[in-house]
Design an enzyme around this catalytic site. Structure first.
Site, PDB file in Angstrom:
ATOM      1  N   LYS A 192       0.884  -1.292  -0.190  1.00  0.00           N
ATOM      2  CA  LYS A 192      -0.084   0.111  -0.074  1.00  0.00           C
ATOM      3  C   LYS A 192       0.942   1.154   0.024  1.00  0.00           C
ATOM      4  O   LYS A 192       1.692   1.513   0.946  1.00  0.00           O
ATOM      5  CB  LYS A 192      -1.030   0.147   1.091  1.00  0.00           C
ATOM      6  N   GLY A 230      -8.100   9.536   9.704  1.00  0.00           N
ATOM      7  CA  GLY A 230      -8.542   9.870  10.860  1.00  0.00           C
ATOM      8  C   GLY A 230      -9.675  10.879  11.378  1.00  0.00           C
ATOM      9  O   GLY A 230      -9.944  11.095  12.498  1.00  0.00           O
ATOM     10  N   ALA A 240      -9.801   5.722   4.209  1.00  0.00           N
ATOM     11  CA  ALA A 240      -9.416   6.814   4.892  1.00  0.00           C
ATOM     12  C   ALA A 240     -10.763   7.501   5.185  1.00  0.00           C
ATOM     13  O   ALA A 240     -11.558   7.827   4.100  1.00  0.00           O
ATOM     14  CB  ALA A 240      -8.378   7.820   4.523  1.00  0.00           C
ATOM     15  N   GLY A 241     -11.074   8.268   6.529  1.00  0.00           N
ATOM     16  CA  GLY A 241     -12.241   9.218   6.596  1.00  0.00           C
ATOM     17  C   GLY A 241     -13.646   8.490   6.799  1.00  0.00           C
ATOM     18  O   GLY A 241     -14.388   9.070   7.292  1.00  0.00           O
ATOM     19  N   ASN A 260      -9.638   1.939   9.735  1.00  0.00           N
ATOM     20  CA  ASN A 260      -8.781   1.947  10.967  1.00  0.00           C
ATOM     21  C   ASN A 260      -9.224   2.580  11.985  1.00  0.00           C
ATOM     22  O   ASN A 260      -9.712   1.915  13.036  1.00  0.00           O
ATOM     23  CB  ASN A 260      -7.318   2.245  10.413  1.00  0.00           C
ATOM     24  N   THR A 261      -9.279   3.977  11.909  1.00  0.00           N
ATOM     25  CA  THR A 261      -9.406   4.628  13.093  1.00  0.00           C
ATOM     26  C   THR A 261     -10.797   4.670  13.717  1.00  0.00           C
ATOM     27  O   THR A 261     -11.075   4.340  14.810  1.00  0.00           O
ATOM     28  CB  THR A 261      -9.313   6.170  12.942  1.00  0.00           C
TER      29      THR A 261
END
Lengths: 370, 256
Positions: free
Chosen positions: B95, B156, B182-183, B204-205
């Site tokens: 990645k 994040g 992301a996001g 993830n976050t």
């Protein structure tokens, strides 16, 4: 265009203006301006410490996760040409002086590596003839394969010197103004190159311009009004962000500790004040790294886990050569938290956070072979 | 089933491993998510250390290990890190993250394209993290990216599909899989990405920082499945023009 902090009397005017209604508004707003930081640091904000802690904790965990990074300082030398009234290394203090040879420094590093550290901070007093850029470069080249990240906290250097050290594997630079109040600065820096307030103030920018990944700024608490120090530091931080968007930034608020010379703090700064500063800076800049060192006691450090700080030192010894030879004297200051890395890691886990010992890689900066 | 670089995946939820409170929670979250593609920041692990806390919980026979170059500021650094990692046994998957701004962690399009081109030549299966730029996605596809990973919002931020319109164009045009990365802050965001036709999402976050990361992983897995099911079932609502039930009604002037 260099950064210049407003005078403390101007800062204090801004700090004394805000009301409770201002704090409530700031705690709801998504993006903060400098005036909002003044509100968070104002006496009116004292009543909002719990709300600030909650906001700070939420922002920290969102941006950095449920983790705390760990590092250890490695003291290379306590020789110093400066006379700073608060520092154990001051030239007129009668302590045993030594500069580690490169081999002795490698031996100290090997102990830290053995103990499980991947991130180290090389520290020294200011004595460029004994410990200059050549020394740091040679040492970095020998340490870079063993550590994921190597930072320095040494005398201010020039931009091309920072570039040289970056190429040798140094990742970050910590350089604290100590106080942003010129009057106090002149009062405590009695002799030596450090007396030059402006040269020191421009150092973080030189480190960033030299290509450093990370630049840490800070204030030594106990010299002047902590609210005004926090506001000045916040302005410096915001200025650095605009000028050097590629550079990661950290802040630190070391409180004066007992040291040779028996200097007494000029102003009292309590644990509550320190926590207040950390929360305010976190809310002002959600992306800034916040360092909390072993100057503070275990009770306070454990309590602060996850509330704002992102990086803790552990198992620190402030005597050059003190890891291999614990019997040596000549420390910079007496630490407040004597626990080992393992004990600090256990405390972090106890709080539901992951102690992170590696969050960088020497591979980023290897210049050989493209 | 989803296929990337010849490998098929049953789960369309990819998982990032940062920010978890412990390796044990991470392990349970991976199980609950049912993910088969797990990304790990190379800066965070020690590939040479068999006792590394993250590497120990990643069963590489069950998951595709997708190392990422998080922290790289330019193509040179990303390429160097990728080569060192492969030499240490991390495999061909990569990645690619080139994020010169440590604050927003937004990706550099120029350096990402350069690095992709080089790493594809060296045999890496490259999945670049990009802003939701449709032309960049096409350029990356042309130089051999195995998939593209446009962001819904900055890393994040948990803001959701702020780039939806651009991502729709990417999905419409791309020949390689599109993974929204992301996001995504809530399962509904992931469902939305899947409903508009994303091939997978990476989270993830939103999971690692949740009150109960393991249950949140499960929630995202359900949402991804629901969104994909809805996409395959044929969502009618987002069509821009009214569609008559008989396709040729109103067109009877056309000679048959």
């Amino acid at each position: 265009m260099m950064f210049q902090p407003p005078s403390f009397s101007v800062l204090q005017e801004h700090l004394n203006a805000p009301t409770a209604a201002d704090i409530e508004r700031v705690l709801r707003s998504p993006h903060l301006e400098a005036a909002d930081l003044a509100a968070l640091l104002s006496p009116a904000a004292d009543a909002f410490l719990s709300a600030m802690a909650r906001r700070s904790a939420a922002l920290t965990s969102q941006r950095f996760g449920r983790v705390t990074q760990l590092y250890a300082p490695l003291y290379l030398s306590n020789l110093c040409v400066n006379r700073c009234s608060y520092c154990g290394f001051a030239a007129d203090n009668r302590i045993s002086r030594r500069v580690l040879t490169i081999d002795e420094a490698i031996a100290e590093a090997a102990i830290l590596q053995e103990r499980g550290f991947n991130h180290i901070l090389l520290v020294s007093g200011e004595a460029p003839k004994a410990l200059g850029v050549d020394y740091l470069e040679a040492l970095a080249l020998r340490l870079r394969d063993r550590f994921a990240a190597i930072s320095i906290e040494v005398q201010p250097l020039e931009t091309d010197e920072y570039a040289r050290l970056f190429a040798a594997g140094i990742t970050g630079v910590a350089i604290y103004q100590e106080t942003y109040d010129r009057t106090t600065y002149q009062q405590v820096h009695l002799a030596g190159k450090k007396c030059d307030f402006d040269f020191r103030l421009a150092t973080p920018a030189r480190a960033a311009a030299g290509g450093m990944r990370e630049v840490g700024i800070g204030v030594l608490l106990g010299l002047a009004d902590w609210r005004a120090e926090g506001l000045a530091l916040g302005l410096h931080l915001a200025w650095l962000r605009r000028q050097f968007w590629r550079t990661a930034l950290t802040v630190s608020f070391p409180r004066l500790r007992p040291a040779a010379g028996d200097f007494q703090p000029l102003v009292a700064v309590t644990e509550r004040d320190l926590a207040h500063l950390i929360f305010a800076l976190r809310i002002f800049d959600p992306d800034v790294g916040v360092v909390l060192s072993t100057r503070e006691e275990p009770r306070f450090r454990d309590g602060m886990i996850g509330l704002g700080p992102t990086r803790y030192s552990a198992g620190s010894c402030t005597v050059p050569g003190g890891y291999a030879h614990p019997e040596l004297d000549g420390e910079q200051f007496a630490v407040g938290d004597h626990r080992s890395l393992q004990e600090v890691c256990a405390a972090i886990r106890q709080k539901g956070y992951d102690p992170v010992r590696k969050d960088w890689d020497s591979g980023f900066q290897m210049t050989d072979g493209g | 089933m989803l296929t990337i670089a010849g490998h098929t995946f049953r789960s369309r939820l990819f998982l990032g491993t940062g920010k978890f409170s412990s390796a044990e929670i991470l392990k349970q979250a991976i199980e609950a998510a049912g993910s088969e593609m797990i990304t790990v920041a190379l800066r965070r692990v020690n590939l040479d250390d068999p006792a590394d806390d993250i590497m120990r919980v990643l069963d590489r026979t069950r998951y595709v290990f997708l190392p990422n170059t998080s922290g790289a500021r330019d193509a040179r650094e990303a390429i160097r890190l990728a080569r060192l990692a492969r030499a240490a046994g991390s495999g061909d998957w990569l990645k690619l993250e080139v994020t010169p701004d440590p604050r927003t962690l937004l990706p550099d399009p120029v350096e990402t394209l350069k690095a992709t081109e080089e790493l594809v030549k060296e045999g890496f299966k490259v999945l670049p993290y990009i802003n939701a730029d449709p032309i960049l996605a096409l350029r990356l596809q042309d130089v051999g990216a195995a998939a593209v990973m446009p962001l819904g919002a900055p890393i994040g931020t948990n803001r959701g599909l702020l780039t939806r319109f651009q991502i729709e164009i990417i999905i419409e045009q791309a020949r390689v899989p599109v993974v929204v990365d992301a996001g995504l802050g809530a399962p509904s965001h992931a469902a939305e990405a899947m409903e508009i036709g994303a091939d997978a999402v990476l989270v993830n976050t939103a999971i690692s920082v949740a009150g109960d990361p393991v249950r949140m992983a499960r929630a995202f897995a359900l949402a991804v499945e629901a969104g994909r099911e809805a996409f395959e079932a044929g969502l009618g609502a987002s069509r821009r023009e009214a569609v008559a039930s008989s396709p040729l009604t109103g067109l009877d002037f056309i000679q048959r």
